[in-house]
Motif scaffolding. Sequence first.
Motif, PDB file in Angstrom:
ATOM      1  N   ALA A   1       0.839  -1.194   0.000  1.00  0.00           N
ATOM      2  CA  ALA A   1       0.000   0.000   0.000  1.00  0.00           C
ATOM      3  C   ALA A   1       0.879   1.251   0.000  1.00  0.00           C
ATOM      4  N   ALA A   2       1.909   1.237   0.811  1.00  0.00           N
ATOM      5  CA  ALA A   2       2.819   2.385   0.869  1.00  0.00           C
ATOM      6  C   ALA A   2       3.568   2.553  -0.457  1.00  0.00           C
ATOM      7  N   ALA A   3       3.969   1.447  -1.073  1.00  0.00           N
ATOM      8  CA  ALA A   3       4.670   1.525  -2.363  1.00  0.00           C
ATOM      9  C   ALA A   3       3.769   2.150  -3.421  1.00  0.00           C
ATOM     10  N   ALA A   4       2.503   1.722  -3.462  1.00  0.00           N
ATOM     11  CA  ALA A   4       1.558   2.288  -4.434  1.00  0.00           C
ATOM     12  C   ALA A   4       1.345   3.777  -4.170  1.00  0.00           C
ATOM     13  N   SER A   5       1.141   4.132  -2.911  1.00  0.00           N
ATOM     14  CA  SER A   5       0.890   5.523  -2.549  1.00  0.00           C
ATOM     15  C   SER A   5       2.083   6.422  -2.875  1.00  0.00           C
ATOM     16  N   GLN A   6       3.263   5.998  -2.489  1.00  0.00           N
ATOM     17  CA  GLN A   6       4.458   6.814  -2.726  1.00  0.00           C
ATOM     18  C   GLN A   6       4.753   6.959  -4.212  1.00  0.00           C
ATOM     19  N   HIS A   7       4.572   5.873  -4.979  1.00  0.00           N
ATOM     20  CA  HIS A   7       4.868   5.933  -6.414  1.00  0.00           C
ATOM     21  C   HIS A   7       3.852   6.823  -7.140  1.00  0.00           C
ATOM     22  N   ALA A   8       2.576   6.701  -6.794  1.00  0.00           N
ATOM     23  CA  ALA A   8       1.556   7.543  -7.428  1.00  0.00           C
ATOM     24  C   ALA A   8       1.794   9.021  -7.114  1.00  0.00           C
ATOM     25  N   THR A   9       2.120   9.313  -5.864  1.00  0.00           N
ATOM     26  CA  THR A   9       2.372  10.696  -5.463  1.00  0.00           C
ATOM     27  C   THR A   9       3.585  11.264  -6.194  1.00  0.00           C
ATOM     28  N   ALA A  10       4.672  10.498  -6.246  1.00  0.00           N
ATOM     29  CA  ALA A  10       5.877  10.954  -6.949  1.00  0.00           C
ATOM     30  C   ALA A  10       5.593  11.160  -8.439  1.00  0.00           C
ATOM     31  N   ALA A  11       4.832  10.248  -9.032  1.00  0.00           N
ATOM     32  CA  ALA A  11       4.536  10.344 -10.463  1.00  0.00           C
ATOM     33  C   ALA A  11       3.742  11.608 -10.786  1.00  0.00           C
ATOM     34  N   ALA A  12       2.748  11.919  -9.971  1.00  0.00           N
ATOM     35  CA  ALA A  12       1.940  13.109 -10.211  1.00  0.00           C
ATOM     36  C   ALA A  12       2.739  14.391  -9.957  1.00  0.00           C
ATOM     37  N   GLN A  13       3.708  14.334  -9.057  1.00  0.00           N
ATOM     38  CA  GLN A  13       4.539  15.511  -8.781  1.00  0.00           C
ATOM     39  C   GLN A  13       5.612  15.713  -9.852  1.00  0.00           C
ATOM     40  N   LEU A  14       6.301  14.620 -10.229  1.00  0.00           N
ATOM     41  CA  LEU A  14       7.410  14.722 -11.191  1.00  0.00           C
ATOM     42  C   LEU A  14       6.940  14.761 -12.641  1.00  0.00           C
ATOM     43  N   ARG A  15       5.827  14.092 -12.943  1.00  0.00           N
ATOM     44  CA  ARG A  15       5.212  14.072 -14.273  1.00  0.00           C
ATOM     45  C   ARG A  15       6.169  13.566 -15.349  1.00  0.00           C
ATOM     46  N   TRP A  16       6.699  12.340 -15.157  1.00  0.00           N
ATOM     47  CA  TRP A  16       7.659  11.780 -16.115  1.00  0.00           C
ATOM     48  C   TRP A  16       7.069  10.719 -17.034  1.00  0.00           C
ATOM     49  N   TRP A  17       5.786  10.421 -16.978  1.00  0.00           N
ATOM     50  CA  TRP A  17       5.231   9.308 -17.746  1.00  0.00           C
ATOM     51  C   TRP A  17       4.975   9.643 -19.210  1.00  0.00           C
ATOM     52  N   GLY A  18       5.596  10.645 -19.721  1.00  0.00           N
ATOM     53  CA  GLY A  18       5.435  11.017 -21.123  1.00  0.00           C
ATOM     54  C   GLY A  18       6.569  10.490 -21.976  1.00  0.00           C
ATOM     55  N   THR A  19       7.118  11.380 -22.788  1.00  0.00           N
ATOM     56  CA  THR A  19       8.192  10.995 -23.697  1.00  0.00           C
ATOM     57  C   THR A  19       9.552  11.336 -23.105  1.00  0.00           C
ATOM     58  N   VAL A  20      10.571  10.694 -23.646  1.00  0.00           N
ATOM     59  CA  VAL A  20      11.951  10.975 -23.227  1.00  0.00           C
ATOM     60  C   VAL A  20      12.293  12.429 -23.563  1.00  0.00           C
ATOM     61  N   ALA A  21      11.740  12.953 -24.659  1.00  0.00           N
ATOM     62  CA  ALA A  21      11.981  14.351 -25.017  1.00  0.00           C
ATOM     63  C   ALA A  21      11.424  15.296 -23.949  1.00  0.00           C
ATOM     64  N   GLN A  22      10.313  14.918 -23.321  1.00  0.00           N
ATOM     65  CA  GLN A  22       9.710  15.750 -22.278  1.00  0.00           C
ATOM     66  C   GLN A  22      10.441  15.617 -20.945  1.00  0.00           C
ATOM     67  N   TYR A  23      11.020  14.441 -20.673  1.00  0.00           N
ATOM     68  CA  TYR A  23      11.689  14.178 -19.399  1.00  0.00           C
ATOM     69  C   TYR A  23      12.967  13.388 -19.696  1.00  0.00           C
ATOM     70  N   PRO A  24      14.026  14.066 -20.147  1.00  0.00           N
ATOM     71  CA  PRO A  24      15.232  13.382 -20.641  1.00  0.00           C
ATOM     72  C   PRO A  24      15.959  12.495 -19.636  1.00  0.00           C
ATOM     73  N   THR A  25      15.745  12.692 -18.337  1.00  0.00           N
ATOM     74  CA  THR A  25      16.453  11.859 -17.363  1.00  0.00           C
ATOM     75  C   THR A  25      15.680  10.599 -16.978  1.00  0.00           C
ATOM     76  N   CYS A  26      14.553  10.350 -17.634  1.00  0.00           N
ATOM     77  CA  CYS A  26      13.791   9.141 -17.329  1.00  0.00           C
ATOM     78  C   CYS A  26      14.471   7.919 -17.947  1.00  0.00           C
ATOM     79  N   THR A  27      14.060   6.745 -17.504  1.00  0.00           N
ATOM     80  CA  THR A  27      14.531   5.500 -18.099  1.00  0.00           C
ATOM     81  C   THR A  27      13.579   5.159 -19.246  1.00  0.00           C
ATOM     82  N   PRO A  28      14.085   5.034 -20.475  1.00  0.00           N
ATOM     83  CA  PRO A  28      13.195   4.715 -21.606  1.00  0.00           C
ATOM     84  C   PRO A  28      12.594   3.314 -21.465  1.00  0.00           C
TER      85      PRO A  28
END
Length: 179
Positions: free
Chosen positions: A43-70
């Motif tokens: 539950a904590a893993a899901a909560s922390q990952h969802a919160t981080a994802a909405a804050q960092l907003r990296w689920w798009g393209t590598v061009a939008q977030y170049p430091t993400c893992t493709p």
Amino acid sequence: MLQSSRMEYSILCLVDKARRGHGVNDVHTYKVLGKGRPRDPLAAAASQHATAAAQLRWWGTVAQYPTCTPRQNDPTRCDPHINPQTKSTPASRAEGLGYGKNCTKWKIGENTYTGWGDASVTPRAAFGWWMRSKPHYDNMMDPQFDTMYLSVVWGSADPSAGTNTPAATYVQEFGHCWK
């Protein structure tokens, strides 16, 4: 708008109904009553990952977030399962929060989804997308998974959403612990 806890319960019901339709046992989730963050590691893993994802907003393209893992199957898009700041994965997040410490062997699976606009933020939209995606469907229908936790946070994990509202990010964690 639905509250996050109602959205989470809706997904659990949809998953269990689909699993029953395929002859697979229901998954279990244990809600923590009262205030505070979830105590179960999944539950904590899901909560922390969802919160981080909405804050960092990296689920798009590598061009939008170049430091993400493709993604392995599409190197132009970011892998939503690997946090670009911490490099944590579903397994490392769960284990880091204590999942598996009382198991002889353990297994987890993670599904992610983000949507924006009225029709795309609903539990049915997230569930429908997962059902149409083979890896996500396989996680939901895996008979070894007997536990599921879900976290829904408001806000999109994909920068393509811009300022569109409503927007929601879903992270679903499945687990099984062999004793």
